[in-house]
Write a protein that holds these residues in place. Structure first.
Motif, short mmCIF file in Angstrom:
data_model
loop_
_atom_site.label_atom_id
_atom_site.label_comp_id
_atom_site.label_asym_id
_atom_site.label_seq_id
_atom_site.Cartn_x
_atom_site.Cartn_y
_atom_site.Cartn_z
N GLY A 150 0.82 -1.20 0.00
CA GLY A 150 0.00 0.00 0.00
C GLY A 150 0.85 1.26 0.00
N ALA A 151 0.19 2.37 -0.05
CA ALA A 151 0.89 3.65 -0.08
C ALA A 151 1.63 3.90 1.24
N ALA A 152 1.03 3.48 2.36
CA ALA A 152 1.63 3.77 3.66
C ALA A 152 2.31 2.57 4.30
N THR A 153 1.90 1.36 3.92
CA THR A 153 2.46 0.15 4.55
C THR A 153 2.66 -0.95 3.52
N ILE A 154 3.51 -1.89 3.90
CA ILE A 154 3.62 -3.15 3.18
C ILE A 154 3.35 -4.26 4.17
N ARG A 155 2.93 -5.41 3.66
CA ARG A 155 2.70 -6.57 4.52
C ARG A 155 3.49 -7.73 3.95
N LEU A 156 4.29 -8.35 4.82
CA LEU A 156 5.08 -9.52 4.46
C LEU A 156 4.52 -10.74 5.18
N ARG A 157 4.50 -11.88 4.48
CA ARG A 157 4.17 -13.15 5.12
C ARG A 157 5.47 -13.92 5.27
N THR A 158 5.82 -14.23 6.51
CA THR A 158 7.09 -14.88 6.82
C THR A 158 6.98 -16.39 6.58
N PRO A 159 8.13 -17.07 6.54
CA PRO A 159 8.10 -18.52 6.41
C PRO A 159 7.32 -19.21 7.54
#
Length: 123
Positions: free
Chosen positions: A67-76
Protein backbone atom coordinates in the motif's frame (compact mmCIF):
# COMPACT_ATOMS: atom_id res chain seq x y z
CA UNK A 1 7.45 -30.32 5.04
CA UNK A 2 5.91 -29.15 1.76
CA UNK A 3 2.54 -28.45 3.39
CA UNK A 4 4.14 -25.91 5.72
CA UNK A 5 4.41 -23.51 2.77
CA UNK A 6 2.36 -24.95 -0.11
CA UNK A 7 -1.37 -25.60 -0.43
CA UNK A 8 -3.18 -28.45 -2.11
CA UNK A 9 -6.87 -27.59 -2.38
CA UNK A 10 -7.71 -26.02 0.99
CA UNK A 11 -4.91 -27.49 3.08
CA UNK A 12 -1.41 -26.21 3.77
CA UNK A 13 0.54 -23.00 4.01
CA UNK A 14 0.33 -19.84 1.93
CA UNK A 15 3.89 -18.75 1.31
CA UNK A 16 4.67 -20.99 -1.67
CA UNK A 17 2.71 -21.53 -4.87
CA UNK A 18 -0.56 -23.49 -4.81
CA UNK A 19 0.16 -27.05 -5.92
CA UNK A 20 -3.34 -28.04 -7.04
CA UNK A 21 -3.20 -28.54 -10.81
CA UNK A 22 0.59 -28.41 -10.80
CA UNK A 23 0.98 -31.29 -13.25
CA UNK A 24 -1.11 -29.37 -15.78
CA UNK A 25 1.42 -26.52 -15.71
CA UNK A 26 4.76 -28.24 -15.13
CA UNK A 27 6.62 -31.19 -16.60
CA UNK A 28 8.30 -33.92 -14.55
CA UNK A 29 11.65 -32.26 -15.31
CA UNK A 30 10.32 -28.91 -14.02
CA UNK A 31 9.08 -30.55 -10.82
CA UNK A 32 12.38 -32.29 -10.19
CA UNK A 33 14.31 -29.08 -10.87
CA UNK A 34 12.09 -27.15 -8.43
CA UNK A 35 12.89 -29.63 -5.66
CA UNK A 36 16.60 -30.00 -6.44
CA UNK A 37 17.31 -26.35 -7.29
CA UNK A 38 14.54 -24.20 -5.79
CA UNK A 39 16.27 -20.92 -6.69
CA UNK A 40 16.79 -21.81 -10.37
CA UNK A 41 13.53 -20.06 -11.26
CA UNK A 42 11.19 -18.27 -8.90
CA UNK A 43 7.45 -18.55 -9.44
CA UNK A 44 6.01 -15.18 -10.43
CA UNK A 45 4.31 -13.56 -7.48
CA UNK A 46 6.29 -15.60 -4.96
CA UNK A 47 9.45 -13.54 -4.84
CA UNK A 48 10.50 -12.68 -1.33
CA UNK A 49 11.89 -9.44 0.04
CA UNK A 50 14.19 -8.51 2.86
CA UNK A 51 13.17 -5.30 4.59
CA UNK A 52 15.41 -3.42 7.01
CA UNK A 53 13.80 -0.80 9.24
CA UNK A 54 15.19 2.32 10.84
CA UNK A 55 14.83 0.54 14.22
CA UNK A 56 17.33 -2.10 13.09
CA UNK A 57 14.82 -4.87 12.50
CA UNK A 58 15.12 -7.12 9.46
CA UNK A 59 12.14 -9.00 8.05
CA UNK A 60 12.09 -11.48 5.19
CA UNK A 61 8.95 -12.74 3.51
CA UNK A 62 6.52 -12.82 0.66
CA UNK A 63 4.97 -9.46 -0.21
CA UNK A 64 1.22 -9.97 0.27
CA UNK A 65 0.18 -6.32 0.30
CA UNK A 66 1.83 -3.18 -0.95
CA UNK A 67 0.00 0.00 0.00
CA UNK A 68 0.89 3.65 -0.08
CA UNK A 69 1.63 3.77 3.66
CA UNK A 70 2.46 0.15 4.55
CA UNK A 71 3.62 -3.15 3.18
CA UNK A 72 2.70 -6.57 4.52
CA UNK A 73 5.08 -9.52 4.46
CA UNK A 74 4.17 -13.15 5.12
CA UNK A 75 7.09 -14.88 6.82
CA UNK A 76 8.10 -18.52 6.41
CA UNK A 77 6.39 -19.07 9.79
CA UNK A 78 3.10 -17.88 8.18
CA UNK A 79 3.06 -14.69 10.27
CA UNK A 80 2.03 -11.46 8.59
CA UNK A 81 4.05 -8.38 9.45
CA UNK A 82 3.01 -4.83 8.57
CA UNK A 83 5.82 -2.35 8.05
CA UNK A 84 5.25 1.36 7.66
CA UNK A 85 6.90 2.67 4.51
CA UNK A 86 8.29 5.64 6.44
CA UNK A 87 10.18 3.16 8.67
CA UNK A 88 11.82 1.27 5.79
CA UNK A 89 15.52 1.94 5.35
CA UNK A 90 16.03 -0.69 2.68
CA UNK A 91 13.85 -3.16 0.78
CA UNK A 92 15.63 -5.69 -1.41
CA UNK A 93 14.12 -8.46 -3.56
CA UNK A 94 15.76 -11.80 -2.82
CA UNK A 95 17.32 -13.76 -5.65
CA UNK A 96 17.02 -17.02 -3.78
CA UNK A 97 13.87 -18.97 -3.09
CA UNK A 98 12.48 -19.09 0.40
CA UNK A 99 12.19 -22.83 -0.25
CA UNK A 100 15.33 -24.30 1.30
CA UNK A 101 17.92 -25.92 -0.93
CA UNK A 102 18.99 -29.45 -0.09
CA UNK A 103 15.56 -30.91 0.62
CA UNK A 104 16.47 -33.81 -1.64
CA UNK A 105 19.31 -34.61 0.76
CA UNK A 106 16.77 -35.27 3.50
CA UNK A 107 15.02 -37.95 1.43
CA UNK A 108 15.89 -41.37 0.16
CA UNK A 109 15.84 -41.81 -3.64
CA UNK A 110 12.51 -43.66 -3.25
CA UNK A 111 11.01 -40.82 -1.20
CA UNK A 112 12.14 -38.28 -3.80
CA UNK A 113 10.63 -40.39 -6.56
CA UNK A 114 7.39 -40.69 -4.56
CA UNK A 115 7.30 -36.91 -4.04
CA UNK A 116 7.66 -36.25 -7.77
CA UNK A 117 4.99 -38.87 -8.52
CA UNK A 118 2.67 -37.17 -6.02
CA UNK A 119 3.28 -33.76 -7.57
CA UNK A 120 2.60 -35.24 -11.02
CA UNK A 121 -0.72 -36.58 -9.73
CA UNK A 122 -1.98 -33.09 -8.79
CA UNK A 123 -4.45 -32.28 -11.53
Amino acid sequence: MCADCHRVADEGGRIGPELTGLSLRRSRRDLLEAVLFPSASLARGFETYTVATAEGRVHTGLMVHEGAATIRLRTPQQEEIDVLRKDIEEMVPNRTSIMPAGLDQTMTPTELSDLIAFLESLK
